[in-house]
Design an enzyme around this catalytic site. Structure first.
Site, PDB file in Angstrom:
ATOM      1  N   GLU A  12      -9.637  -4.638  -3.430  1.00 28.27           N
ATOM      2  CA  GLU A  12     -10.259  -3.279  -3.324  1.00 28.27           C
ATOM      3  C   GLU A  12      -9.695  -2.530  -4.262  1.00 28.27           C
ATOM      4  O   GLU A  12      -9.208  -1.338  -3.868  1.00 28.27           O
ATOM      5  CB  GLU A  12     -10.257  -2.745  -1.859  1.00 28.27           C
ATOM      6  CG  GLU A  12     -11.072  -3.537  -0.870  1.00 28.27           C
ATOM      7  CD  GLU A  12     -11.259  -3.024   0.355  1.00 28.27           C
ATOM      8  OE1 GLU A  12     -10.475  -2.146   0.882  1.00 28.27           O
ATOM      9  OE2 GLU A  12     -12.341  -3.375   1.065  1.00 28.27           O
ATOM     10  N   GLU A  57     -15.375  -9.630   3.254  1.00 28.19           N
ATOM     11  CA  GLU A  57     -15.046  -8.826   4.432  1.00 28.19           C
ATOM     12  C   GLU A  57     -16.191  -8.115   5.526  1.00 28.19           C
ATOM     13  O   GLU A  57     -16.718  -7.476   4.476  1.00 28.19           O
ATOM     14  CB  GLU A  57     -13.715  -7.839   4.017  1.00 28.19           C
ATOM     15  CG  GLU A  57     -12.600  -8.500   3.353  1.00 28.19           C
ATOM     16  CD  GLU A  57     -11.497  -7.128   3.373  1.00 28.19           C
ATOM     17  OE1 GLU A  57     -11.671  -6.167   4.097  1.00 28.19           O
ATOM     18  OE2 GLU A  57     -10.737  -7.444   2.455  1.00 28.19           O
TER      19      GLU A  57
END
Ligand code: GLA
Length: 676
Positions: free
Chosen positions: A157, A310
């Site tokens: 991320e 995710e």
């Protein structure tokens, strides 16, 4: 579409990838065997390993401990579970930031981000980059040819914005590459305003304090620079792992509606776009914004399958109130991602942590163990992921595209100084997308650099900032026969955030066939009545434009107020195409009616017209088959769907022809031979 690495990956996992983040370094080795046994029970075929494990891999500078990872990789491989191996660079170890505090990012207010969270690095820091490259190289040396390795997961991320010295130096280098000399920089940043002229490159800094009323061109470039600095970190690690082995796909995980990285620039650098998404189960509409994200992620690499990297098995732990995903919702959300092009269903994380910030974040294997509702649902979905293997690699066709652009997002939201300063680009985009979703249109998301030729309709929400090339692409789309549906405050500034000359809307005046004398944001509570030429009446608020028609005609005019009689919605026949321009914020129903009407007039295919909005209908296809996904988001009513031809529901194995009944929160995935 030739993507040999991803094709090999699909073959490797046997269809869809199913699994999640696995953090064995947080557990005693005794637990690992149980993990792997339960992973097999749950149908897991891929785990993301080592995402934050830097401190466990390099506990002291230059001292490495790979033994535990060797053991875990071997164990997974012995059990037929492939590994998406992460470089651990999102979590620099304490020794690194302690020795070199300059690695820690300085925030916009001048405060240094302390150790104790993650993503605590300045992407421009040479020391960070050197250490990140080193641990990446060590991992690649050791594991590139490990038989468990199926994919590289670079960092995690990417996100921090930093205002350190190193960021200023990087920003100057970036600006020199972009503009060449200071004279040009002063010109494009309009530095004569408020006497901000630079006479030496060293005077140019990252725009930290003061935070308001900054030069808007400087802020815009700093956003671009930050996105590029993060991307450089990705590319550096990618190139290291690639130098060891060329046939393994390399990805990183992006976030939902993340404003600080221009994913259009990132996506070409990786083998597949990958998304982490955590829709709030307390939001009854969350699946609509998920649908947009999924369409965006499919579109980022030109329609190729993407990876759901995710999601939560149930509750998250990041909000004040974290409600569970009620029974059936996790399955439905997962199938929704697959229906819109995902070739994986992955979770954060495999086993719920006992400690740490995310100790109450749900997991595939929750604290309550394999007897829990969540584990049962996870294992059931794992079986279904196996049944959906034929869907992997298939694609989607759309005739409508929605423009989504990071530069415009920054232009609209990063600065004050606009006629109103409460634009929400995401809300605006969703206002345009929602009716398309409710009416079951297949939608791609595009940038101004995308190939627009497959589309009949291009939807352009609030394109305030558009560069010359982008404006030309939109214009050419209409000229050559497409329909452009555009909303207000578009075409206003150039790539450097400067108002375009010769009146609003500079870039699109000829396109919309009207000139705007002045923008008239509405006063609080002000509402207007709008009369349509076809007899409908609607209300509008928030924004008006003092618009003067040139070649355009009024589809609707104001019935009251100082702009009474002036156009509120304009139609313009342009070249072989057509443009509809909304100069005000119409109530949603009226907006939807016009938008959907334009799609029908443009002849956009819709195979699901008339089905209820809560039944999400999409199609994936390959040369031989099409896969009809029917997802019922209603928790109470079943929906009967007419299905032509002979098909099979992949989830039940039963024939599906004539009519398919989709139960509340249920799903069907009908495979049938492709129509000629
Ligand atoms: C992100 C991160 C994960 C985890 C989840 C859940 O997506 O990548 O490490 O923190 O959020 O909050």
């Amino acid at each position: 579409m030739t993507d040999p690495r991803m094709r090999a990956f699909r073959d490797r996992v046997g269809g869809l990838a199913y699994g999640g983040d696995y953090n064995p370094e947080q557990w005693d080795p005794g637990v690992w065997r149980e993990d792997v046994r339960l992973m097999r029970e749950a149908g897991v075929n891929l785990v993301s390993l080592g995402v934050f494990a830097w401190a466990s891999l390099e506990p002291e500078p230059g001292e490495y401990e790979f033994g535990w990872l060797d053991e875990v990789m071997d164990l997974l491989h012995e059990n037929g579970i492939a590994v998406n191996l992460a470089t651990p660079t999102a979590a620099p170890p304490a020794w690194l930031t302690h020795r070199h505090p300059e690695v820690l990012p300085v925030m916009a207010d001048g405060e240094r981000f302390g150790f104790g969270n993650r993503l605590h690095y300045d992407p421009s820091s040479p020391i960070y980059r050197e250490h990140a490259a080193n641990i990446t190289r060590r991992l690649a040396e050791r594991y590139s040819f490990h038989p468990a390795l199926a994919m590289w997961h670079i960092s995690n991320e990417y996100g921090p914005t930093a205002y350190n010295e190193a960021a200023s130096a990087g920003f100057r280098r970036w600006l020199r590459r972009r503009y060449g000399d200071l004279e040009t920089l002063n010109e494009v940043w309009t530095t004569r305003f408020w006497g901000q002229v630079y006479t030496d490159w060293d005077q140019v800094e990252a725009p930290a304090v003061p935070r308001t009323w900054m030069n808007p061109s400087r802020i815009l470039d700093f956003k671009r620079f930050t996105s590029d600095a993060l991307l450089e970190c990705f590319v550096a690690e990618r190139d290291i792992v690639r130098s060891f082995r060329d046939d393994i796909p390399i990805v990183t995980n992006f976030m939902r509606f993340y404003r600080h990285a221009d994913y259009w620039r990132w996506a070409p650098e990786e083998d597949a776009a990958a998304l982490d998404i955590y829709p709030d189960p307390a939001d009854p509409d969350a699946h609509v914004s998920s649908a947009f994200q999924f369409d965006l992620f499919r579109s980022l690499k030109g329609g190729r399958p993407w990876l759901l990297m995710e999601q939560a098995a149930s509750a998250v732990s990041q909000w004040r109130l974290n409600v569970v995903k009620e029974p059936g919702r996790m399955r439905l959300g997962s199938l929704q991602a697959v229906s819109r092009g995902a070739d994986s269903v992955m979770f954060f994380q495999w086993r719920a942590g006992r400690g740490g910030h995310e100790r109450f974040h749900s997991a595939m294997l929750p604290h309550s163990g394999p007897g829990s509702r969540t584990f049962r649902e996870v294992a059931a979905l794992g079986r279904e992921a196996g049944l959906l293997a034929p869907v992997a690699g298939t694609t989607t066709r759309a005739e409508v595209a929605v423009l989504f652009d990071w530069n415009n997002w920054w232009g609209l939201e990063e600065l004050w100084g606009l006629p109103r300063n409460d634009f929400s680009y995401v809300d605006t985009v969703m206002r345009h997308y929602r009716p398309l979703w409710e009416h079951h249109y297949a939608v791609d998301v595009v940038s101004t650099r995308s190939d627009l030729s497959p589309y009949k309709v291009l939807v352009v929400p609030n394109a305030y900032l558009v560069d010359d090339e982008g404006a030309a692409a939109v214009t050419e789309f209409a000229r050559s026969g497409g329909t452009v549906v555009m909303s207000f405050f578009s075409g206003v500034v150039d790539a450097c955030n400067r108002v375009r000359p010769d009146g609003y809307p500079g870039a699109f005046r000829r396109l919309i066939g009207a000139k705007i004398d002045e923008y008239w944001p509405a006063r609080p509570g002000e509402r207007f009545t709008v009369d349509f030429a076809d007899g409908h009446t609607a209300t509008a608020d928030w924004w008006r434009e003092d618009i003067h028609l040139e070649t355009g005609t009024a589809l609707a005019t104001y019935a009251d107020g100082l702009l009474k009689g002036r156009a509120a919605v304009v139609a313009n026949e342009f070249g072989a195409g057509r443009v509809v321009y909304f100069a005000t914020l119409l109530e949603q129903d009226a907006f939807d009616r016009v938008l959907i009407g334009e799609l029908r007039t443009a002849g956009v295919e819709n195979r699901f017209d008339g089905l209820p909005a809560h039944l999400e209908c999409t199609v994936r296809e390959d040369e031989r088959h099409e896969y009809l996904f029917l997802l019922n988001h209603d928790a109470e009513a079943s929906v009967a769907v007419p299905v032509e031809g002979d098909g099979t529901d992949l989830l039940t194995g039963l024939p599906a022809s004539g009519e398919v009944t989709v139960p509340p929160l249920g799903a069907a995935v009908v495979r049938r031979a492709r129509r000629a």
